[in-house]
Every structure is written in structure tokens, then in C-alpha cells.
Design an enzyme around this catalytic site. Structure first.
Site, PDB file in Angstrom:
ATOM      1  N   LYS A 245     -11.521  97.292  36.509  1.00 16.13           N
ATOM      2  CA  LYS A 245     -11.412  96.336  35.391  1.00 16.13           C
ATOM      3  C   LYS A 245      -9.968  95.878  35.269  1.00 16.13           C
ATOM      4  O   LYS A 245      -9.035  96.569  35.700  1.00 16.13           O
ATOM      5  CB  LYS A 245     -11.881  96.954  34.075  1.00 16.13           C
ATOM      6  CG  LYS A 245     -11.081  98.175  33.573  1.00 16.13           C
ATOM      7  CD  LYS A 245      -9.847  97.851  32.741  1.00 16.13           C
ATOM      8  CE  LYS A 245      -9.039  99.087  32.401  1.00 16.13           C
ATOM      9  NZ  LYS A 245      -7.646  99.006  32.193  1.00 16.13           N
TER      10      LYS A 245
ATOM     11  N   GLY B  78     -10.063 103.098  37.661  1.00 17.91           N
ATOM     12  CA  GLY B  78     -10.825 103.584  38.819  1.00 17.91           C
ATOM     13  C   GLY B  78     -11.623 104.849  38.523  1.00 17.91           C
ATOM     14  O   GLY B  78     -12.820 104.927  38.832  1.00 17.91           O
TER      15      GLY B  78
ATOM     16  N   ASP C 261     -12.396 104.567  28.469  1.00 24.34           N
ATOM     17  CA  ASP C 261     -12.782 103.361  29.210  1.00 24.34           C
ATOM     18  C   ASP C 261     -14.163 103.471  29.851  1.00 24.34           C
ATOM     19  O   ASP C 261     -14.661 102.500  30.422  1.00 24.34           O
ATOM     20  CB  ASP C 261     -11.773 103.068  30.323  1.00 24.34           C
ATOM     21  CG  ASP C 261     -10.478 102.461  29.798  1.00 24.34           C
ATOM     22  OD1 ASP C 261     -10.459 102.038  28.626  1.00 24.34           O
ATOM     23  OD2 ASP C 261      -9.505 102.415  30.564  1.00 24.34           O
TER      24      ASP C 261
HETATM   25  P1  ATP Z   1      -7.073 103.709  33.130  1.00 30.14           P
HETATM   26  O1  ATP Z   1      -6.865 102.263  33.479  1.00 30.14           O
HETATM   27  O2  ATP Z   1      -8.457 104.024  32.638  1.00 30.14           O
HETATM   28  O3  ATP Z   1      -5.985 104.285  32.277  1.00 30.14           O
HETATM   29  P2  ATP Z   1      -6.041 104.366  35.715  1.00 30.14           P
HETATM   30  O4  ATP Z   1      -6.560 103.277  36.585  1.00 30.14           O
HETATM   31  O5  ATP Z   1      -4.643 104.182  35.238  1.00 30.14           O
HETATM   32  O6  ATP Z   1      -7.014 104.531  34.482  1.00 30.14           O
HETATM   33  P3  ATP Z   1      -7.232 106.372  37.411  1.00 30.14           P
HETATM   34  O7  ATP Z   1      -7.215 105.690  38.739  1.00 30.14           O
HETATM   35  O8  ATP Z   1      -8.537 106.457  36.717  1.00 30.14           O
HETATM   36  O9  ATP Z   1      -6.125 105.735  36.434  1.00 30.14           O
HETATM   37  O10 ATP Z   1      -6.604 107.820  37.642  1.00 30.14           O
HETATM   38  C1  ATP Z   1      -5.922 108.552  36.666  1.00 30.14           C
HETATM   39  C2  ATP Z   1      -5.920 110.038  37.073  1.00 30.14           C
HETATM   40  O11 ATP Z   1      -7.248 110.530  36.956  1.00 30.14           O
HETATM   41  C3  ATP Z   1      -5.518 110.263  38.516  1.00 30.14           C
HETATM   42  O12 ATP Z   1      -4.182 110.642  38.593  1.00 30.14           O
HETATM   43  C4  ATP Z   1      -6.460 111.359  39.027  1.00 30.14           C
HETATM   44  O13 ATP Z   1      -5.816 112.592  39.164  1.00 30.14           O
HETATM   45  C5  ATP Z   1      -7.532 111.514  37.957  1.00 30.14           C
HETATM   46  N1  ATP Z   1      -8.909 111.267  38.459  1.00 30.14           N
HETATM   47  C6  ATP Z   1      -9.983 111.974  38.120  1.00 30.14           C
HETATM   48  N2  ATP Z   1     -11.109 111.486  38.704  1.00 30.14           N
HETATM   49  C7  ATP Z   1     -10.722 110.427  39.438  1.00 30.14           C
HETATM   50  C8  ATP Z   1     -11.433 109.516  40.257  1.00 30.14           C
HETATM   51  N3  ATP Z   1     -12.753 109.599  40.458  1.00 30.14           N
HETATM   52  N4  ATP Z   1     -10.729 108.519  40.835  1.00 30.14           N
HETATM   53  C9  ATP Z   1      -9.388 108.425  40.618  1.00 30.14           C
HETATM   54  N5  ATP Z   1      -8.674 109.276  39.870  1.00 30.14           N
HETATM   55  C10 ATP Z   1      -9.319 110.276  39.263  1.00 30.14           C
END
Ligand code: ATP
Length: 289
Positions: free
Chosen positions: A10, A101, A136
Site C-alpha cells: 500500500k 509488506g 494496517d
Molecule cells: P508499515 O508500513 O505497516 O509500517 P513497513 O512496510 O514499514 O510496515 P514491514 O515490511 O511490514 O514494514 O516490516 C517491518 C518489520 O516487521 C520487519 O523489520 C520484519 O522484521 C517484521 N516482519 C514480520 N513479518 C514480516 C513479513 N511477513 N514481511 C516483512 N517483514 C516482516
């Protein structure tokens, strides 16, 4: 039996933080939309009663910390499922990037297991369960375009933006959402006009959408990581119609109406940044099925 599910990223067209609540969460107003950059999740029945995470990405935890693991565990416990599942995550969405993600993997796991285990739960129920995993996840269960309020778990559907290109550029850093919220000083926030963004979507007015993109967390992340500002400046210079950081960053996205400009902006950014993507908006929730 196996089920394949798409877990799209997103972007936040707008993100506002209103105040800190007594329960410690921030009250937010976010306009979010899914884009065609997605992890692929394969759910396969296991003979033994356990949850197994498989991923080739070294950034993704392969145990109970994985949000997809948490989603499977929650469903197993709530609905007394004594079956095992192997969850393979083909990671395409950059990790810790502001693109949700992990939340999307959890949401896709809920949707997929709903099928694999014949639970027949409505999306609204899956979203409610998802909110227990992360703020989210509820949005990611529905996909499409929505206004997310509360701590992000109250979802109001919105029309998707008129189709355009989305260019994403992620500098080689990961940002922790919790760290950004810790640094946030509520009295200094530059609040985006959420109402105007919602109106622009109803009016399908691309120019108006572009003039109302805004992210209250941007100031904090830009202050900590100057390279994010550099990417924003480059993306504007190369001709994107609107440029904004997504979520807590560090990914910057540009909205581009004309295809003829996409290659130029993409190539220009590749000189500065290793991870650059040019994708489409995903449109409505049907794209998830
Ligand atoms: P948001 O935008 O919701 O704040 P983000 O994109 O910044 O999320 P993610 O890619 O979801 O961040 O990852 C954040 C942390 O979550 C990572 O550092 C990782 O250790 C942990 N994590 C747990 N499950 C997953 C997964 N399936 N994919 C990616 N990271 C994951």
C-alpha cells in the site's frame, strides 16, 4: 491442497496523526491505496499440526515474529483448527519500507486460510481479526482504496484514484515505524487536508489528488534521513506529478499520469537509488482474489 494469494503493498496518499490516546496509540486519519507490487503467498496443508514459514528473504523472520505466522496462529486458536500449514512468502515488497509488506502478508494469510480451512468468514470478520495483529492489517484485508481511522483499523471504503503510474524509490535504509512515532512532536505537525483528499477521490480529479497528498510523519523521517529528501527532490525534478513519502518511510512514491514520462523518471532515479519500481495502482479489492 494449496492456496495462492496475492499480498499487495500500500501507499498512503495522505497520513495525518491527530493525537495520542490514553491507550498509547495515536489516533490517525490515513487515505491508503493498494499498488501492483505484491508478495506471493502459498499456503500448503502440512501433515503435522504446526505453522511453518518459508522465505528466501533474509529480512523476513521465519518464526512466531512473522506477521503471517501470527495470522495463522490467531485463526487456529479462535476456530480450534488442529491442522498444520506451510506458508511460503515470495518477498517482492521491500521490508521496513513504509509499504505495509508484513501487514499485507498477514492479511493475505487470513484470506487464504479462510479458503484452505473452509471457514467462510466475511472480509469484515477477517479485518477485525487482522486488527489484533497490527494496525494496517485491517486495511490490507480489504485492499482497494480506503480511509483508515482510529489507530488505522476502522476502514471506510473510497473510490480508487483514476489510473496512473506509481514510481517507488527506496533508499538503502530500513525505518522502524515505532521509532518515527517516538520522535514525533504533535504540536509541530503539518496536517494534511484529509477531507480534500477524500473529495478529490470522489471527484476522480487527478490534479486535485496530487495537490492534496501529505504525510504528517514525513518531517520526522526527513530530519533523520536526509537521503529521503534527496530522492523526493530528484523525483520532482524528473517530472512526477506528486511526490510523497509513504507511511513512516523511507520509500518515496511519485504519481505519474502520462506513461511517456515514466521511463525517464525511472531511469533518472536508478542513478541514485538501488530499489526503484514503476507499477500501476491496483484499483479495487477484486484484484486480490
Ligand atoms: P508499515 O508500513 O505497516 O509500517 P513497513 O512496510 O514499514 O510496515 P514491514 O515490511 O511490514 O514494514 O516490516 C517491518 C518489520 O516487521 C520487519 O523489520 C520484519 O522484521 C517484521 N516482519 C514480520 N513479518 C514480516 C513479513 N511477513 N514481511 C516483512 N517483514 C516482516
Amino acid at each position: 491442497m494449496t492456496v495462492l494469494v496475492k499480498a499487495p503493498a500500500k501507499i498512503n496518499l495522505s497520513l495525518d496523526v491527530l493525537y495520542k490516546r490514553p491507550d498509547g496509540y495515536h489516533e490517525v486519519e490515513m487515505v491508503m491505496t493498494t499498488i501492483d507490487l505484491a508478495d506471493r503467498i502459498e499456503l500448503a496443508e502440512l501433515p503435522e499440526n504446526r505453522i511453518k514459514i518459508l522465505s528466501q528473504s533474509r529480512y523476513v523472520p521465519d518464526d512466531h515474529r512473522n506477521l503471517a505466522f501470527k495470522a495463522a496462529k490467531l485463526l487456529k486458536e479462535k476456530y480450534h483448527i488442529s491442522k498444520g500449514v506451510a506458508i511460503s512468502i515470495d518477498k517482492m515488497i521491500p521490508v521496513a519500507a513504509g509499504l505495509a509488506g508484513g501487514s499485507s502478508d498477514a492479511a493475505a494469510t487470513l484470506r487464504g486460510l479462510n479458503k484452505l480451512w473452509n471457514l467462510n468468514l466475511p472480509l469484515s470478520k477477517l479485518a477485525e481479526l487482522g486488527a489484533e495483529i497490527g494496525s494496517d492489517v485491517a486495511f490490507c484485508v480489504h485492499g482497494g482504496t480506503a480511509l483508515a481511522t482510529g489507530r488505522g483499523e476502522i476502514i471506510t471504503k473510497l473510490p480508487s484514484p483514476p489510473n496512473c503510474w506509481v514510481i517507488l524509490a527506496k533508499p538503502a535504509i530500513g525505518v522502524s515505524t515505532a521509532d518515527i512515532y517516538k520522535q514525533l512532536q504533535l504540536h509541530t505537525i503539518d496536517h494534511p487536508d484529509t477531507k480534500a483528499m477524500v473529495e478529490s477521490l470522489y471527484q476522480q480529479d487527478f490534479k486535485k489528488i496530487c495537490s492534496h497528498v501529505g504525510n504528517a510523519l514525513e518531517m520526522v523521517t526527513l530530519g533523520m534521513y536526509p537521503q529521503v529528501q534527496q530522492i523526493k527532490d530528484q523525483m520532482k525534478r524528473f517530472g512526477a506529478d506528486a511526490v510523497l513519502m509513504s507511511g513512516s518511510g523511507p520509500t518515496v512514491f511519485g504519481l505519474v499520469q502520462y506513461e511517456s514520462r515514466v521511463q525517464r523518471i525511472y531511469n533518472g532515479l536508478r542513478g541514485f537509488c538501488e530499489q526503484v519500481y514503476a507499477v500501476r495502482m491496483l484499483g479495487d479489492e477484486k484484484a486480490l482474489v
